[in-house]
Scaffold this motif. Sequence first.
Motif, mmCIF file in Angstrom:
data_model
loop_
_atom_site.group_PDB
_atom_site.id
_atom_site.type_symbol
_atom_site.label_atom_id
_atom_site.label_comp_id
_atom_site.label_asym_id
_atom_site.label_seq_id
_atom_site.Cartn_x
_atom_site.Cartn_y
_atom_site.Cartn_z
ATOM 1 N N GLY A 115 0.806 -1.214 0.000
ATOM 2 C CA GLY A 115 0.000 0.000 0.000
ATOM 3 C C GLY A 115 0.836 1.260 0.000
ATOM 4 N N ARG A 116 1.887 1.278 0.801
ATOM 5 C CA ARG A 116 2.716 2.491 0.886
ATOM 6 C C ARG A 116 3.465 2.748 -0.419
ATOM 7 N N VAL A 117 3.903 1.690 -1.091
ATOM 8 C CA VAL A 117 4.567 1.879 -2.378
ATOM 9 C C VAL A 117 3.607 2.504 -3.386
ATOM 10 N N MET A 118 2.371 2.056 -3.389
ATOM 11 C CA MET A 118 1.393 2.642 -4.310
ATOM 12 C C MET A 118 1.103 4.094 -3.951
ATOM 13 N N LEU A 119 0.989 4.382 -2.663
ATOM 14 C CA LEU A 119 0.748 5.761 -2.230
ATOM 15 C C LEU A 119 1.909 6.678 -2.618
ATOM 16 N N ALA A 120 3.123 6.154 -2.547
ATOM 17 C CA ALA A 120 4.306 6.977 -2.808
ATOM 18 C C ALA A 120 4.379 7.457 -4.247
ATOM 19 N N PHE A 121 3.743 6.716 -5.161
ATOM 20 C CA PHE A 121 3.837 7.055 -6.578
ATOM 21 C C PHE A 121 2.465 7.381 -7.156
ATOM 22 N N MET A 122 1.797 8.327 -6.540
ATOM 23 C CA MET A 122 0.533 8.827 -7.072
ATOM 24 C C MET A 122 0.438 10.315 -6.752
ATOM 25 N N PRO A 123 -0.400 11.070 -7.477
ATOM 26 C CA PRO A 123 -0.541 12.506 -7.221
ATOM 27 C C PRO A 123 -0.918 12.771 -5.767
ATOM 28 N N ALA A 183 2.235 4.741 -10.082
ATOM 29 C CA ALA A 183 2.162 3.298 -9.880
ATOM 30 C C ALA A 183 0.871 2.735 -10.455
ATOM 31 N N VAL A 184 0.996 1.835 -11.407
ATOM 32 C CA VAL A 184 -0.179 1.145 -11.951
ATOM 33 C C VAL A 184 -0.311 -0.244 -11.346
ATOM 34 N N ALA A 185 0.737 -0.701 -10.685
ATOM 35 C CA ALA A 185 0.727 -2.007 -10.035
ATOM 36 C C ALA A 185 1.911 -2.052 -9.074
ATOM 37 N N CYS A 186 2.022 -3.177 -8.386
ATOM 38 C CA CYS A 186 3.093 -3.332 -7.406
ATOM 39 C C CYS A 186 3.498 -4.796 -7.342
ATOM 40 N N LEU A 187 4.792 -5.058 -7.339
ATOM 41 C CA LEU A 187 5.317 -6.407 -7.146
ATOM 42 C C LEU A 187 5.749 -6.553 -5.692
ATOM 43 N N THR A 188 5.354 -7.650 -5.062
ATOM 44 C CA THR A 188 5.659 -7.860 -3.648
ATOM 45 C C THR A 188 6.237 -9.250 -3.421
ATOM 46 N N LEU A 189 7.393 -9.297 -2.764
ATOM 47 C CA LEU A 189 7.974 -10.555 -2.311
ATOM 48 C C LEU A 189 7.490 -10.789 -0.889
ATOM 49 N N ILE A 190 7.009 -11.985 -0.594
ATOM 50 C CA ILE A 190 6.550 -12.281 0.759
ATOM 51 C C ILE A 190 7.157 -13.587 1.235
ATOM 52 N N GLY A 191 7.109 -13.783 2.546
ATOM 53 C CA GLY A 191 7.606 -15.018 3.116
ATOM 54 C C GLY A 191 7.663 -14.916 4.617
#
Length: 225
Positions: A115-123, A183-191
């Motif tokens: 969520g924060r990555v998407m927020l960081a790259f929007m108006p 940001a139109v999408a986001c890639l996330t590594l999880i584990g």
Amino acid sequence: MRDLARAVGMPNSLAHRYLASLMASGLAVQDEITGLYDLGPTALRIGASALGRLDPLRLAGEAMPQLVESTGLPTLLNVLGDRGPTIIRWERSYVPFITTLSVGSTFQLTNSATGRVMLAFMPEKVRDHLIELAVSRNLERPPAKLLERLQEIRKRGYDEAESVLIPGLAAISAPILDVQEEAVACLTLIGASADVARIRAKAIKCLVETSIRVSQACGSNVSFS
């Protein structure tokens, strides 16, 4: 014209003939006041048509298997939906991993790396409105100094988080940007937190490199430091 000729390593006379042909076809124009050259209307139409054919989600999806291979971590592709960041694709790894997350699951907007990555790259206006909605509708409690953190994410190109909903789960996220650097999408590594911590540096490097490569294929000029 002399600068162009020098840049491509050809005589001025030959560069002039090429420019004349480009201008005649609408691929280049010359400013009457400054004498400088720029892309013409035909070139702009070609560029716009090429951008219209891009599919960021397809490009990101095609990059996911290699990201899993390089890191050994499951990789998620997320978009921003009406209920928050939403998983639309899951590329599983060979490492056994049990979680309640699945395609269609959502993350918190302000308390997840995704969520924060998407927020960081929007108006800014859109960002602030979404944060307000997340607080009022979803009762989220944004982390301290959220806006400062978003600025840092814009510089480095990724964010990390320990899940507030699923104990022991860690994530690293990076954006897929379009030609407007949004940001139109986001890639996330999880584990599992221990697994992610063990290869953290390698995982960040692979993820950010993938983010840059896919974003540039989508028309972005992004580079992170």
